[in-house]
Design a protein around this motif. Structure first.
Motif, PDB file in Angstrom:
ATOM      1  N   SER A   1     -82.050  28.245   3.607  1.00  0.00           N
ATOM      2  CA  SER A   1     -81.993  28.867   2.289  1.00  0.00           C
ATOM      3  C   SER A   1     -80.701  28.500   1.557  1.00  0.00           C
ATOM      4  O   SER A   1     -79.675  28.220   2.189  1.00  0.00           O
ATOM      5  CB  SER A   1     -82.084  30.395   2.405  1.00  0.00           C
ATOM      6  N   LYS A   2     -80.764  28.532   0.251  1.00  0.00           N
ATOM      7  CA  LYS A   2     -79.582  28.308  -0.580  1.00  0.00           C
ATOM      8  C   LYS A   2     -78.575  29.431  -0.379  1.00  0.00           C
ATOM      9  O   LYS A   2     -77.354  29.200  -0.378  1.00  0.00           O
ATOM     10  CB  LYS A   2     -80.021  28.232  -2.049  1.00  0.00           C
ATOM     11  N   LEU A   3     -79.078  30.654  -0.210  1.00  0.00           N
ATOM     12  CA  LEU A   3     -78.186  31.794  -0.009  1.00  0.00           C
ATOM     13  C   LEU A   3     -77.335  31.612   1.238  1.00  0.00           C
ATOM     14  O   LEU A   3     -76.147  31.955   1.255  1.00  0.00           O
ATOM     15  CB  LEU A   3     -78.997  33.089   0.094  1.00  0.00           C
ATOM     16  N   ALA A   4     -77.923  31.071   2.306  1.00  0.00           N
ATOM     17  CA  ALA A   4     -77.153  30.843   3.531  1.00  0.00           C
ATOM     18  C   ALA A   4     -76.010  29.874   3.281  1.00  0.00           C
ATOM     19  O   ALA A   4     -74.898  30.065   3.795  1.00  0.00           O
ATOM     20  CB  ALA A   4     -78.071  30.310   4.632  1.00  0.00           C
ATOM     21  N   PHE A   5     -76.257  28.848   2.471  1.00  0.00           N
ATOM     22  CA  PHE A   5     -75.185  27.898   2.158  1.00  0.00           C
ATOM     23  C   PHE A   5     -74.103  28.573   1.320  1.00  0.00           C
ATOM     24  O   PHE A   5     -72.908  28.362   1.546  1.00  0.00           O
ATOM     25  CB  PHE A   5     -75.754  26.688   1.429  1.00  0.00           C
ATOM     26  N   GLU A   6     -74.505  29.397   0.370  1.00  0.00           N
ATOM     27  CA  GLU A   6     -73.508  30.118  -0.431  1.00  0.00           C
ATOM     28  C   GLU A   6     -72.664  31.030   0.455  1.00  0.00           C
ATOM     29  O   GLU A   6     -71.437  31.138   0.269  1.00  0.00           O
ATOM     30  CB  GLU A   6     -74.212  30.921  -1.526  1.00  0.00           C
ATOM     31  N   ASN A   7     -73.308  31.680   1.426  1.00  0.00           N
ATOM     32  CA  ASN A   7     -72.553  32.534   2.355  1.00  0.00           C
ATOM     33  C   ASN A   7     -71.624  31.713   3.248  1.00  0.00           C
ATOM     34  O   ASN A   7     -70.527  32.162   3.595  1.00  0.00           O
ATOM     35  CB  ASN A   7     -73.513  33.357   3.215  1.00  0.00           C
ATOM     36  N   LEU A   8     -72.066  30.514   3.609  1.00  0.00           N
ATOM     37  CA  LEU A   8     -71.208  29.639   4.412  1.00  0.00           C
ATOM     38  C   LEU A   8     -69.983  29.206   3.612  1.00  0.00           C
ATOM     39  O   LEU A   8     -68.864  29.162   4.146  1.00  0.00           O
ATOM     40  CB  LEU A   8     -71.998  28.424   4.884  1.00  0.00           C
ATOM     41  N   LEU A   9     -70.179  28.911   2.322  1.00  0.00           N
ATOM     42  CA  LEU A   9     -69.041  28.562   1.469  1.00  0.00           C
ATOM     43  C   LEU A   9     -68.056  29.729   1.372  1.00  0.00           C
ATOM     44  O   LEU A   9     -66.827  29.523   1.402  1.00  0.00           O
ATOM     45  CB  LEU A   9     -69.530  28.164   0.076  1.00  0.00           C
TER      46      LEU A   9
END
Length: 376
Positions: free
Chosen positions: A320-328
């Motif tokens: 998910s895109k949200l997971a990448f945002e959380n990783l950032l």
């Protein structure tokens, strides 16, 4: 709910403290509120709690235990095991603790952070919903390994793409104790959890059989073995010469970020394992050591000399895109500098390539190249 009230609910009875003590711990930054779940991570040790411990209203999640290392195999096994033990493959990856909190299954890192990457990817590899339905009091300890992880540039040779999860321990949160190896083996088989390769049980006098496994692992490029009592909590680890060489190869450019002892310990382990396992001739060790250290070191020096920076490149895939945002957000919180190089959707996954920058190591080498004096 205020942080103080949440902390009151999260501290087990044996750790109960006055409101003043809890406020002081919060103000001093020894406890830090969690992301994604209600609770705190222990940032700095206090009240007998180790850094990486997580406090929530549901469970106290203990820090990962530090596993003692054996520097020599024969005498190490004889000295530390009086009864049978298993030898499990030590997987080259990073550790996470998987737990269900407030109905959500999250992955917690060694330092006590929620790992957005592993939290996003575990459904691809583990049937944890069914497991936690039956065993809500257990914590699943996993190694996340493979070339497409966001933290490490070493991985097992038999993983050529993406990542895999390996369940290496189960811990009973109600007691704080690890399940015995045999009980864990039964549960991992029942739920079809991927797990490290297991050998044994052995007794200490069978050290030569264990050595043969390590020699094979060394030839194959695997990391090593973890030794676990058949009945008990004693655990020790031993790594192959190849693992020490690989650690030196991937880390030598980052000398400005790592303590000198990091390198010295690996050289000592390499020499001792070389003597005991006799897997290489002396001349082969000298060659392998030079090839591990000097090409990446000279490459780093040349990069900095021409004005470049010390970096590492990573490729990951997320659901998910949200997971990448959380990783950032996680990288920002842990002060990791990254630069996104490419991202696209492929076969239902967000595939991202990025680089990590190491300003301290860049400055370290730049200072040496500039002729700056140094007292040592």
């Amino acid at each position: 709910m205020s942080e103080l009230e949440l902390l009151k609910r999260s501290l087990p009875q044996r750790f109960k403290k006055s409101p003043e003590e809890m406020l002081k711990a919060l103000e001093e930054g020894r406890l830090e509120p969690m992301s994604m779940v209600s609770g705190f991570r222990v940032k700095k040790g206090l009240w007998g709690l180790e850094p990486g411990t997580v406090l929530t209203p549901e469970w106290l999640i203990p820090a990962f235990p530090r596993i003692p290392r054996l520097f020599v195999l024969k005498e190490g096994l004889r000295r530390n095991f009086t009864g049978p033990f298993y030898a499990e493959e030590k997987i080259e990856g990073y550790n996470v603790r998987l737990v269900r909190l407030s109905g959500k299954i999250v992955a917690i890192t060694r330092r006590g952070y929620i790992c957005p990457f592993a939290t996003d990817r575990w459904p691809d590899f583990l049937d944890l919903e069914a497991f936690f339905d039956r065993y809500p009091h257990l914590m699943v300890c996993c190694e996340v390994a493979g070339p497409e992880n966001p933290f490490l540039t070493e991985w097992p040779p038999y993983i050529s793409r993406d990542i895999r999860f390996f369940v290496f321990d189960l811990l009973d949160l109600s007691t704080g104790c690890l399940l015995s190896p045999e009980k864990r083996y039964r549960l991992t088989e029942e739920f079809s959890f991927p797990a490290p390769e297991v050998h044994g049980p052995f007794s200490a006098h069978q050290w030569q059989e264990v050595a043969e496994i390590l020699k094979r692992y060394d030839r194959e490029g695997r990391e090593g073995l973890v030794f676990k009592e058949r009945q008990g909590q004693r655990v020790f680890k031993y790594v192959t010469p190849r693992s020490n060489l690989e650690d030196l190869r991937v880390s030598i450019a980052f000398a400005g970020d790592l303590h000198p002892a990091y390198y010295l310990h690996r050289i000592i382990r390499l020499a001792l394992a070389h003597l005991e396992l006799e897997e290489r001739r002396d001349e082969e060790l000298w060659r392998d050591f030079g090839q591990a250290v000097f090409p990446p070191l000279l490459s780093a020096l040349k990069e900095v000399k021409r004005g470049g920076r010390i970096t590492e490149q990573f490729r990951i895939r997320l659901r998910s895109k949200l997971a990448f945002e959380n990783l950032l957000k996680h990288f920002a919180k842990t002060q990791v500098r990254i630069k996104i190089l490419h991202q696209s959707w492929e076969d239902g996954y967000l595939v991202v390539t990025f680089s990590k920058e190491y300003p301290r190591s860049t400055d370290f080498w730049a200072s040496k190249l500039s002729g700056a004096p140094e007292v040592d």
